[in-house]
Motif scaffolding. Structure first.
Motif, PDB file in Angstrom:
ATOM      1  N   THR A 105      -0.838   0.146 -15.868  1.00 25.87           N
ATOM      2  CA  THR A 105      -0.936   0.937 -14.643  1.00 25.87           C
ATOM      3  C   THR A 105      -1.236   2.406 -14.959  1.00 25.87           C
ATOM      4  N   GLN A 139      -4.228   4.538 -13.383  1.00 26.45           N
ATOM      5  CA  GLN A 139      -3.997   5.830 -12.747  1.00 26.45           C
ATOM      6  C   GLN A 139      -4.849   6.924 -13.392  1.00 26.45           C
ATOM      7  N   ALA A 174      -8.427   6.356 -12.172  1.00 25.02           N
ATOM      8  CA  ALA A 174      -8.574   6.721 -10.756  1.00 25.02           C
ATOM      9  C   ALA A 174      -8.382   8.218 -10.538  1.00 25.02           C
ATOM     10  N   HIS A 207      -5.272   9.784 -10.714  1.00 26.54           N
ATOM     11  CA  HIS A 207      -3.946  10.107 -10.202  1.00 26.54           C
ATOM     12  C   HIS A 207      -3.007  10.545 -11.321  1.00 26.54           C
ATOM     13  N   VAL A 262     -14.093   5.819  -7.239  1.00 24.37           N
ATOM     14  CA  VAL A 262     -13.370   4.708  -7.853  1.00 24.37           C
ATOM     15  C   VAL A 262     -12.525   4.048  -6.762  1.00 24.37           C
ATOM     16  N   VAL A 283      -9.623   1.541  -5.504  1.00 17.39           N
ATOM     17  CA  VAL A 283      -8.397   1.015  -6.115  1.00 17.39           C
ATOM     18  C   VAL A 283      -7.699   0.059  -5.156  1.00 17.39           C
ATOM     19  N   PHE A 339      -4.034  -1.497  -5.138  1.00 16.67           N
ATOM     20  CA  PHE A 339      -2.769  -1.380  -5.863  1.00 16.67           C
ATOM     21  C   PHE A 339      -1.983  -2.692  -5.825  1.00 16.67           C
ATOM     22  N   ARG A 345       1.156  -3.197  -4.819  1.00 16.50           N
ATOM     23  CA  ARG A 345       1.765  -3.388  -3.504  1.00 16.50           C
ATOM     24  C   ARG A 345       0.793  -2.887  -2.439  1.00 16.50           C
ATOM     25  N   SER A 346       0.930  -3.427  -1.239  1.00 11.83           N
ATOM     26  CA  SER A 346      -0.006  -3.058  -0.175  1.00 11.83           C
ATOM     27  C   SER A 346       0.038  -1.557   0.103  1.00 11.83           C
ATOM     28  N   GLN A 355      -2.163   8.209  -2.623  1.00 13.45           N
ATOM     29  CA  GLN A 355      -3.133   7.992  -3.699  1.00 13.45           C
ATOM     30  C   GLN A 355      -4.314   7.171  -3.190  1.00 13.45           C
ATOM     31  N   SER A 385      -8.208   8.233  -3.272  1.00  7.26           N
ATOM     32  CA  SER A 385      -9.250   7.418  -3.900  1.00  7.26           C
ATOM     33  C   SER A 385     -10.322   7.004  -2.899  1.00  7.26           C
TER      34      SER A 385
END
Lengths: 361, 269
Positions: free
Chosen positions: A42, A46, A49, A51, A76, A78, A80, A82-83, B170, B174
């Motif tokens: 992860t 990150q 992306a 972050h 980019v 993404v 994730f 979890r929703s 985030q 993005s």
């Protein structure tokens, strides 16, 4: 190269998360990033992306260094673990969120792609788990990202839904041709989807290759044990030219002793063998000639490793049996067999063809 | 007596206890209310509210409390976001400063404001010289109300932003949205309920503010300061009309704000 990581390292305080990771993803490729929980997957996502600013190294997208660029300029997409659908927006509003112009055609096309057009007016709370994942895929794909990062997108789903969505991801990737990095700890998902696999161990790359190559010729002990099921046996080097190891009383020549060029006879090595590559014989015989092994393996002492043992557990898992055998060397070995095995307590002989052995120092 | 769950009647100690305890508090709130407001009849209330002083006081409260609430919200919500999302040196100190007005008695808070912006301080005299007196003016009332009430919106906004999953922000980044757009489109709506609760509390505290206001701006009178004057002049019965008016105004404003502030998808319809 669409995406390139050059010596990316990241630390959280004193804790090392990712160490010197370098990898490249070609345009249109689907690369699986596979590793156990907490191995830094992860953190890498990150960093790509935007972050997380890596402690060291560079992130290149389309050949440009974007290490210091904010996420909103990277293109980019993404999804994730979890929703992250915005709960106060409808499915349509979520998909439209990343579009600079509110193009109805693009929204409809994306919703059609994931078969969610009928749910366009629904709020995320009204969707099922699978629908939410699909809505997120549509949202991530809507702005036509240069690269799509899927961070464990299937991990919260049950098995059936997981398999179905995995096929759907493969289809969507095929149809859109979007360069994809699929992050997972599940080797089945990774093997089924990826053109190429990157195995991560404790923040470092442990192997990069096509899934089949990695499975059959694992470059490291970790890859051998992590990718698929594997048995580990301790052996002694008894010959160097040709390479040979001894296990108990059996001596066997091996195709190669990978990474073990400097080993002298007498050194201890680890042999890995897949459960499906062990042949089980219930005669209790000591040599290939009297154990009922296939003709190809008979009279081939130098090519076949044989071990006596006792069955301790048999599990019927449907399309095969998992048999645990306590070998004479004291190691418990897992054997996969399609035919009904002897019951627990029976004396058996295990045969391993030398080609099936991978030897690590 | 059997205190375990009774499946037949559905009543048990576990169910009754919260009802009993909660009921006790409600009674403790309601009885003084009723006793207080039944002292004067409708005629008394109407005549009490018909004086120019009473009307002016209500008007001043209706002018100042929304302004104080707006100022507190405008300045406090970003601070709440900062406290929820950032780690920085001195964060504990900032947190302590935020709750300081809640800790000190309002009277003390008022005198603190006076020592900072009073007529004979550099700031106060400068403002006075350009025609904006910071004490004994509506601006002074706003200063006092903001000082006492702003912590409510800061603390609740912080909790609200803290409850928003950072991954949502985030995801927004993005998808091409910068930090400000993400704050506006994602963080703010999702923390909206908490912020709204903070706004409501801040408004309620501001419109009822008496202690600090009395020190900073005894005049022009707001409803609470007028109530204080009336109580000393004529006793309990004299304050009922203004108190009732204050209560009604506050309730109407709060109900309207709460109704307008429902978030689709997050709040049940």
């Amino acid at each position: 190269m669409r995406l390139e990581l050059q010596g990316v390292s990241h630390r959280y305080g004193d804790e090392r998360a990712v160490e010197e990771v370098s990898l490249g993803v070609e345009a249109g490729e689907l690369v699986g990033l596979l590793g156990p929980s907490g191995c830094g997957k992860t953190t890498l996502v990150q960093a790509i992306a935007g972050h997380v600013r890596p402690t060291a190294g560079r992130v290149l997208l389309r050949g440009e260094d974007v290490t210091d660029d904010p996420p909103e300029t990277r293109s980019v997409g993404v999804v994730f673990q979890r929703s992250t659908l915005f709960p106060h927006m409808t499915v349509r509003e979520n998909v439209a969120y990343g579009l600079t112009r509110q193009g109805t055609d693009r929204i409809t096309a994306c919703l059609d792609l994931v078969a969610l057009d009928e749910q366009r007016a629904a709020y995320p709370a009204e969707l099922s788990g699978g629908q939410r994942r699909r809505a997120e895929l549509a949202r991530a794909l809507a702005p036509r990202p240069d690269i799509l990062l899927l961070d464990e997108p299937l991990s919260a789903l049950d098995r059936t839904l997981r398999d179905r969505l995995r096929d759907e991801i493969a289809r969507i990737q095929r149809e859109t041709g979007v360069t994809t990095l699929f992050v997972t700890h599940d080797q089945t998902d990774a093997m089924a989807l990826a053109d190429r696999l990157v195995i991560l161990e404790a923040g470092r790359i442990a192997g990069v290759d096509r899934p089949r190559e990695l499975y059959h010729s694992p470059p490291t002990r970790f890859v051998a044990s992590f990718l698929g099921r594997s048995n580990s046996l301790t052996a002694t080097v008894v010959g160097v030219d040709p390479p040979a190891v001894a296990l108990g009383d059996t001596r066997v020549t091996t195709p190669e002793l990978s990474g073990t060029e400097d080993l002298e006879p007498g050194a201890t090595v680890t042999c890995h063998v897949r459960p499906e590559h062990i042949v089980l014989s219930n005669t209790g015989g000591a040599t290939p000639a009297d154990t009922g092994f296939p003709d190809s393996l008979r009279n081939a002492e130098e090519k076949l490793l044989t071990l006596a043992g006792e069955v301790t557990r048999v599990t019927d898992v449907g399309h095969h049996y998992d048999v645990t055998v306590q070998s004479e060397t004291g190691t418990a070995l897992l054997v996969e067999t399609a035919t009904a095995p002897p019951p627990p307590g029976a004396s058996v002989t295990l045969g391993v063809a030398r080609d099936s052995l991978t030897v690590f120092d | 007596m059997n205190w375990t769950r009774d499946s037949r009647s559905g009543y048990s100690l576990e169910r009754l206890l919260p009802v009993l305890l909660g009921g006790l508090v409600l009674v403790y709130f309601a009885v003084p209310f009723l006793a207080f407001f039944t002292r004067t009849g409708v005629d008394g209330v109407v005549s009490g509210l018909s004086t120019p002083e009473a009307r002016r006081a209500i008007r001043n409260s209706l002018l100042t409390a929304p302004v104080s609430t707006a100022v507190a919200t405008l300045l406090g919500v970003p601070l709440g976001y900062l406290l929820a999302r950032s780690s920085f040196r001195g964060k504990r100190l900032v947190e302590a400063v935020v709750v300081l007005p809640l800790v000190v008695p309002p009277l003390v808070g008022g005198t603190m404001i006076l020592t900072a912006v009073g007529r004979f301080t550099p700031v106060g005299s400068a403002a006075y010289s350009v025609g904006v007196p910071l004490t004994d003016s509506l601006v002074g009332v706003v200063l006092a109300q903001t000082f006492v009430a702003a912590p409510f919106v800061i603390v609740t906004a912080r909790a609200g932003f803290g409850a928003v999953d950072e991954r949502l922000e985030q995801a927004s980044r993005s998808l091409g949205h910068g930090p400000l757009a993400t704050f506006w489109h994602v963080s703010l709506p999702l923390a909206g309920r908490a912020i709204l609760a903070g706004v409501v509390l801040t408004f309620a505290r501001a419109i009822g503010e008496f202690g600090a206001t009395r020190i900073v701006a005894y005049t022009p009178q707001t409803a609470p300061t007028r109530i204080g004057v009336e109580y000393r002049r004529a006793g309990i019965d004299a304050v009922v009309p203004l108190a009732l008016a204050l209560l009604v105004v506050t309730l109407v404003v709060l109900m309207t704000v709460l109704r307008l502030g429902q978030t689709p998808g997050v709040d049940p319809p």
